[in-house]
Design an enzyme around this catalytic site. Structure first.
Site, PDB file in Angstrom:
ATOM      1  N   ASP A 163     -20.790  -2.339  46.404  1.00 13.11           N
ATOM      2  CA  ASP A 163     -20.837  -3.055  45.131  1.00 13.11           C
ATOM      3  C   ASP A 163     -22.190  -3.752  44.975  1.00 13.11           C
ATOM      4  O   ASP A 163     -22.631  -4.464  45.884  1.00 13.11           O
ATOM      5  CB  ASP A 163     -19.732  -4.118  45.102  1.00 13.11           C
ATOM      6  CG  ASP A 163     -18.777  -3.941  43.945  1.00 13.11           C
ATOM      7  OD1 ASP A 163     -19.102  -3.210  42.996  1.00 13.11           O
ATOM      8  OD2 ASP A 163     -17.692  -4.549  43.998  1.00 13.11           O
ATOM      9  N   LYS A 197     -21.996   0.805  43.304  1.00 11.48           N
ATOM     10  CA  LYS A 197     -21.183   0.622  42.098  1.00 11.48           C
ATOM     11  C   LYS A 197     -21.780  -0.484  41.248  1.00 11.48           C
ATOM     12  O   LYS A 197     -22.118  -1.549  41.758  1.00 11.48           O
ATOM     13  CB  LYS A 197     -19.731   0.285  42.446  1.00 11.48           C
ATOM     14  CG  LYS A 197     -18.842   0.117  41.205  1.00 11.48           C
ATOM     15  CD  LYS A 197     -17.380  -0.027  41.570  1.00 11.48           C
ATOM     16  CE  LYS A 197     -17.051  -1.404  42.111  1.00 11.48           C
ATOM     17  NZ  LYS A 197     -17.240  -2.469  41.067  1.00 11.48           N
ATOM     18  N   GLU A 240     -10.779  -0.782  35.069  1.00 12.79           N
ATOM     19  CA  GLU A 240      -9.987  -1.932  35.507  1.00 12.79           C
ATOM     20  C   GLU A 240      -9.286  -2.604  34.335  1.00 12.79           C
ATOM     21  O   GLU A 240      -9.908  -2.963  33.338  1.00 12.79           O
ATOM     22  CB  GLU A 240     -10.855  -2.953  36.241  1.00 12.79           C
ATOM     23  CG  GLU A 240     -10.059  -4.152  36.752  1.00 12.79           C
ATOM     24  CD  GLU A 240     -10.793  -4.999  37.764  1.00 12.79           C
ATOM     25  OE1 GLU A 240     -10.219  -6.031  38.180  1.00 12.79           O
ATOM     26  OE2 GLU A 240     -11.922  -4.646  38.150  1.00 12.79           O
TER      27      GLU A 240
END
Length: 276
Positions: free
Chosen positions: A84, A114, A183
């Site tokens: 991340d 990401k 998400e």
């Protein structure tokens, strides 16, 4: 054993095979997750909350992320490791983004990074991909932007925001992202996005029709006795087991039940007698 690759994940989507992704933050979590069959290990900035004790993901630094990425890479041999990009590690400039993303691959040993964001980061994604850095996108509820979004809420429930999410997904796919996390997106919208783009979608709170799913390691194992989001399924209750094991240890120490003779080492009595 070869690691899972970008091509592997695309082939899984095309074959209708679901992708299992889970967060991992250290050597043992990576080891367990890989042995259990997870194709992708996400070293999420969620470590700020579940490992480092921050109130959100915002304070997490590059150095903290790198520390954990290295541990996860050491604990895995087959799973793809995705790092991340923490808050403000890529937003300020392309130069910052390239340098920090490169560190995750070069120093950390990750296979991909990401980034949170939609069409507004498509150009950046394209540049990173051109530089040889595989990029996973992340749209919908983006935790780094939780303050701007007004809290942890489902995204894409009205026409305007739903259309934007679809456009964002297409823009990221066109820019060269190899997968996208969706998400807290309504299940029907997530299904439409999934069938509209050629790259895998990884859902978290976005229904069963995504190409894969991701959950936080600690939530799956029930390591914290806290309220969980609606989309989390707890597969174990390790918090109770951990506390009980430590409670027994503390009690046995205080009552001199531990260590027993079998836990101790011996020496010749005559040696002891000669010590003064």
């Amino acid at each position: 054993m070869d690691r899972v690759t970008v091509s592997s994940l695309k082939e899984m989507k095309e074959a209708g095979q679901k992708i299992a992704m889970i967060t991992a933050y250290d050597y043992p979590s990576a080891l367990f997750a890989e042995e259990a069959g997870a194709e992708v290990l996400l070293v999420g900035d969620s470590l700020g909350m579940v490992v480092l004790g921050y109130d959100s993901t915002v304070p997490v630094t590059m150095e903290e992320m790198l520390h954990h990425v290295k541990a996860v890479v050491r604990g895995s041999k087959r799973s793809m490791v995705v790092a991340d990009m923490p808050f403000m590690s890529y937003q300020a400039s392309y130069t910052d983004a390239l340098y920090n993303a490169g560190r995750f691959l070069k120093e950390g040993g990750a296979q991909a990074v990401k980034l949170e964001g939609g069409g507004e980061i498509a150009e950046l994604v394209a540049k990173l991909v051109t530089a040889g850095i595989p990029v996973m996108g992340h749209i919908g509820l983006t935790p780094q932007s939780v303050n701007a979004l007004g809290g942890y809420k489902v995204q894409g429930k009205d026409l305007k925001t739903a259309q934007k999410l679809l456009d964002d997904a297409k823009a990221l796919a066109d820019a060269g992202a190899f997968a996208i996390v969706l998400e807290c997106v309504p299940a029907a919208l997530a299904a439409k996005i999934t069938e509209s783009i050629p790259i895998p979608t990884i859902g978290i709170g976005s229904g069963v029709n995504c190409d894969g799913q991701v959950l936080v390691y600690h939530d799956v194992l029930g390591m914290y006795p806290r309220m969980l989001p609606k989309f989390v399924k707890r597969y174990a209750d390790l918090s109770s087991l951990i506390k009980e094991a430590i409670r027994q240890y503390v009690q046995e120490v205080k009552e001199q039940q531990f260590p027993e003779e079998k836990h101790s080492f011996t020496m010749a009595p005559e040696i002891l007698e000669r010590i003064y």
